[in-house]
Design a protein around this motif. Sequence first.
Motif, PDB file in Angstrom:
ATOM      1  N   ALA A   1      25.912  24.005  21.867  1.00 47.92           N
ATOM      2  CA  ALA A   1      25.994  22.987  20.799  1.00 47.92           C
ATOM      3  C   ALA A   1      24.825  22.015  20.882  1.00 47.92           C
ATOM      4  O   ALA A   1      24.299  21.572  19.853  1.00 47.92           O
ATOM      5  N   ALA A  29      29.374  26.683  24.295  1.00 48.70           N
ATOM      6  CA  ALA A  29      29.528  25.533  25.194  1.00 48.70           C
ATOM      7  C   ALA A  29      28.765  24.364  24.563  1.00 48.70           C
ATOM      8  O   ALA A  29      28.063  24.545  23.558  1.00 48.70           O
ATOM      9  N   THR A  84      33.125  27.279  28.614  1.00 49.74           N
ATOM     10  CA  THR A  84      32.840  26.754  29.956  1.00 49.74           C
ATOM     11  C   THR A  84      33.880  25.736  30.417  1.00 49.74           C
ATOM     12  O   THR A  84      33.789  25.216  31.528  1.00 49.74           O
ATOM     13  N   LYS A 106      43.752  20.468  20.420  1.00 52.49           N
ATOM     14  CA  LYS A 106      44.808  19.718  19.740  1.00 52.49           C
ATOM     15  C   LYS A 106      44.254  18.620  18.844  1.00 52.49           C
ATOM     16  O   LYS A 106      44.852  18.287  17.835  1.00 52.49           O
ATOM     17  N   GLU A 107      43.069  18.057  19.204  1.00 51.55           N
ATOM     18  CA  GLU A 107      42.530  16.960  18.398  1.00 51.55           C
ATOM     19  C   GLU A 107      42.206  17.443  16.986  1.00 51.55           C
ATOM     20  O   GLU A 107      42.311  16.664  16.029  1.00 51.55           O
ATOM     21  N   GLY A 123      26.781  21.801  26.675  1.00 48.61           N
ATOM     22  CA  GLY A 123      25.519  21.587  27.386  1.00 48.61           C
ATOM     23  C   GLY A 123      25.386  22.431  28.643  1.00 48.61           C
ATOM     24  O   GLY A 123      24.313  22.486  29.244  1.00 48.61           O
ATOM     25  N   ASP A 127      48.662  25.212  23.611  1.00 47.59           N
ATOM     26  CA  ASP A 127      49.219  24.113  24.401  1.00 47.59           C
ATOM     27  C   ASP A 127      50.546  24.601  24.979  1.00 47.59           C
ATOM     28  O   ASP A 127      51.359  25.196  24.249  1.00 47.59           O
TER      29      ASP A 127
HETATM   30  N1  LIG Z   1      42.954  22.140  30.097  1.00 48.71           N
HETATM   31  C1  LIG Z   1      44.189  22.441  29.764  1.00 48.71           C
HETATM   32  O1  LIG Z   1      44.976  22.873  30.606  1.00 48.71           O
HETATM   33  C2  LIG Z   1      44.671  22.255  28.341  1.00 48.71           C
HETATM   34  C3  LIG Z   1      46.016  22.477  28.031  1.00 48.71           C
HETATM   35  C4  LIG Z   1      46.421  22.346  26.710  1.00 48.71           C
HETATM   36  C5  LIG Z   1      45.536  21.984  25.717  1.00 48.71           C
HETATM   37  N2  LIG Z   1      44.230  21.750  26.056  1.00 48.71           N
HETATM   38  C6  LIG Z   1      43.302  21.339  25.002  1.00 48.71           C
HETATM   39  O2  LIG Z   1      42.255  22.298  24.962  1.00 48.71           O
HETATM   40  C7  LIG Z   1      41.021  21.664  24.624  1.00 48.71           C
HETATM   41  C8  LIG Z   1      40.012  21.948  25.742  1.00 48.71           C
HETATM   42  O3  LIG Z   1      40.469  21.310  26.920  1.00 48.71           O
HETATM   43  P1  LIG Z   1      39.786  21.572  28.342  1.00 48.71           P
HETATM   44  O4  LIG Z   1      40.633  20.859  29.325  1.00 48.71           O
HETATM   45  O5  LIG Z   1      39.503  23.029  28.489  1.00 48.71           O
HETATM   46  O6  LIG Z   1      38.409  20.750  28.145  1.00 48.71           O
HETATM   47  P2  LIG Z   1      37.109  20.804  29.062  1.00 48.71           P
HETATM   48  O7  LIG Z   1      37.393  21.431  30.374  1.00 48.71           O
HETATM   49  O8  LIG Z   1      36.525  19.441  29.005  1.00 48.71           O
HETATM   50  O9  LIG Z   1      36.158  21.837  28.248  1.00 48.71           O
HETATM   51  C9  LIG Z   1      35.708  21.536  26.956  1.00 48.71           C
HETATM   52  C10 LIG Z   1      34.851  22.656  26.410  1.00 48.71           C
HETATM   53  O10 LIG Z   1      34.335  22.254  25.136  1.00 48.71           O
HETATM   54  C11 LIG Z   1      32.900  22.176  25.174  1.00 48.71           C
HETATM   55  N3  LIG Z   1      32.525  20.990  24.412  1.00 48.71           N
HETATM   56  C12 LIG Z   1      32.744  19.695  24.744  1.00 48.71           C
HETATM   57  N4  LIG Z   1      32.268  18.870  23.780  1.00 48.71           N
HETATM   58  C13 LIG Z   1      31.726  19.671  22.839  1.00 48.71           C
HETATM   59  C14 LIG Z   1      31.036  19.413  21.623  1.00 48.71           C
HETATM   60  N5  LIG Z   1      30.814  18.164  21.185  1.00 48.71           N
HETATM   61  N6  LIG Z   1      30.631  20.467  20.885  1.00 48.71           N
HETATM   62  C15 LIG Z   1      30.820  21.734  21.328  1.00 48.71           C
HETATM   63  N7  LIG Z   1      31.441  22.045  22.461  1.00 48.71           N
HETATM   64  C16 LIG Z   1      31.902  21.021  23.235  1.00 48.71           C
HETATM   65  C17 LIG Z   1      32.554  22.070  26.654  1.00 48.71           C
HETATM   66  O11 LIG Z   1      31.238  22.527  26.914  1.00 48.71           O
HETATM   67  P3  LIG Z   1      30.405  22.025  28.237  1.00 48.71           P
HETATM   68  O12 LIG Z   1      31.131  22.616  29.423  1.00 48.71           O
HETATM   69  O13 LIG Z   1      29.051  22.601  28.043  1.00 48.71           O
HETATM   70  O14 LIG Z   1      30.459  20.519  28.214  1.00 48.71           O
HETATM   71  C18 LIG Z   1      33.626  22.980  27.259  1.00 48.71           C
HETATM   72  O15 LIG Z   1      33.280  24.328  27.076  1.00 48.71           O
HETATM   73  C19 LIG Z   1      41.340  20.165  24.459  1.00 48.71           C
HETATM   74  O16 LIG Z   1      41.562  19.892  23.095  1.00 48.71           O
HETATM   75  C20 LIG Z   1      42.638  19.995  25.238  1.00 48.71           C
HETATM   76  O17 LIG Z   1      43.432  18.937  24.741  1.00 48.71           O
HETATM   77  C21 LIG Z   1      43.785  21.878  27.336  1.00 48.71           C
END
Ligand SMILES: NC(=O)c1ccc[n+]([C@@H]2O[C@H](COP(=O)([O-])OP(=O)(O)OC[C@H]3O[C@@H](n4cnc5c(N)ncnc54)[C@H](OP(=O)(O)O)[C@@H]3O)[C@@H](O)[C@H]2O)c1
Length: 386
Positions: free
Chosen positions: A58, A36, A11, A123-124, A38, A148
């Motif tokens: 989760a 996802a 999500t 990445k974390e 929540g 990334d």
């Molecule tokens: N966005 C980018 O363009 C980009 C680029 C490069 C790298 N990244 C990396 O990719 C990862 C995701 O980034 P994002 O921007 O896509 O993040 P995001 O939009 O905040 O989405 C995070 C996803 O993880 C789920 N989630 C959050 N906390 C969780 C938990 N405690 N347990 C299980 N699932 C959990 C969320 O579910 P809900 O929606 O239900 O909260 C959502 O599906 C990060 O590590 C980021 O550094 C992102």
Amino acid sequence: MKRRIAILGATGSVGRSTLDLVERSPARFEVVALTARGNVEGLADAAMRTGAKLAVIADEARYDELRDRLEGSGCRAAAGAEGLVEAASGDADWVMAAIVGCAGLVPTMAAIEAGKTVALANKEALVTAGALMMDAAARSGATLLPVDSEHNAIFQCLAGSRREDVSRLVLTASGGPFLGSSLEQMSEATPDQAVAHPRWSMGAKISVDSATLMNKGLELIEAHHLFALPSERIDVVVHPQSVVHSLVEFVDGSMLAQLGSADMRIPIAYTLAWPERMATPSQRLSLTEIGRLDFEAPDLERFPALRLAREALERGEGAAIVLNGANEIAVQAFLEGRIGFCDISRTVERALGEIDASRPRSVEEVVALDGETRDRTSALIAESRP
Ligand SMILES: NC(=O)c1ccc[n+]([C@@H]2O[C@H](COP(=O)([O-])OP(=O)(O)OC[C@H]3O[C@@H](n4cnc5c(N)ncnc54)[C@H](OP(=O)(O)O)[C@@H]3O)[C@@H](O)[C@H]2O)c1
């Protein structure tokens, strides 16, 4: 044969971009599992649209809601940490690891240990347990594909070359929304301003990390693990146009770069189709419209997070866990209006100074040190509030 796909973090920003590509190529991909935290509605919608077999939330308190929404759809609902591990290690042969934060570590590790092809956006997880992940991949035969954009660019530039022919990696950074701001302006920055990235549309946490340049610091550590190079052979340059996504310098003095529009579907597609390529709807670059490409050195006075990350990388894996955990807590506190923008890096620096971090020997030790870091950083923030 169709590639069987699981998306952890379906999500989120990366998860939705992955779904977009997968849903455009139904003859090529079959979605087997989605997760996802929540967002029950988004998860259930995506599961029903794609015909996924398993949907995992989760947050266990939302399980009943998910089960009710999926009733009669043929998709099974599951919840909690065990459900995430099942999605990661079950029927899929390709797993997108796109949970944000250290919360993604255990399921990502489960996918690696199960020998999957793992597209790594989280990445974390790599920052906190990079050495353990690379060892586990070597043992299980898992293939790790960087998502990334910077690491994906390097991965593309390295195709067909020998590791010993590489002299240096150059990570590009957009500089974020405060590239031209003074320290005074940055200390007044609001969450809305910090999240408004000038080039990329991303989740809130990574957007704030881009504004502090901690994102580039995490990427430096990520590059060290993925490409087995020491800190001194990985440079960072600010490139505000975000057209060149990173570069590799070879021993003969050649540099190769990967260019593309600022659309995560390009690196995601590279991992989805790897070792082939697939079409994407991403905008094509017009070099004549872009006209010029600028590069400058990062300002470590205004953006101390990048210095802190390099120091943590040089100190060792325990320090990287503290850096990451303290940053996650500080970014959350900033987004909730409890601390100022410049306090994010100050908090991380204090945590690094106060928490004694030895090298973790297992994922359990990583999780324990991450938990301790979160508690101590939360206490530091609470103490420093007026
Ligand atoms: N966005 C980018 O363009 C980009 C680029 C490069 C790298 N990244 C990396 O990719 C990862 C995701 O980034 P994002 O921007 O896509 O993040 P995001 O939009 O905040 O989405 C995070 C996803 O993880 C789920 N989630 C959050 N906390 C969780 C938990 N405690 N347990 C299980 N699932 C959990 C969320 O579910 P809900 O929606 O239900 O909260 C959502 O599906 C990060 O590590 C980021 O550094 C992102």
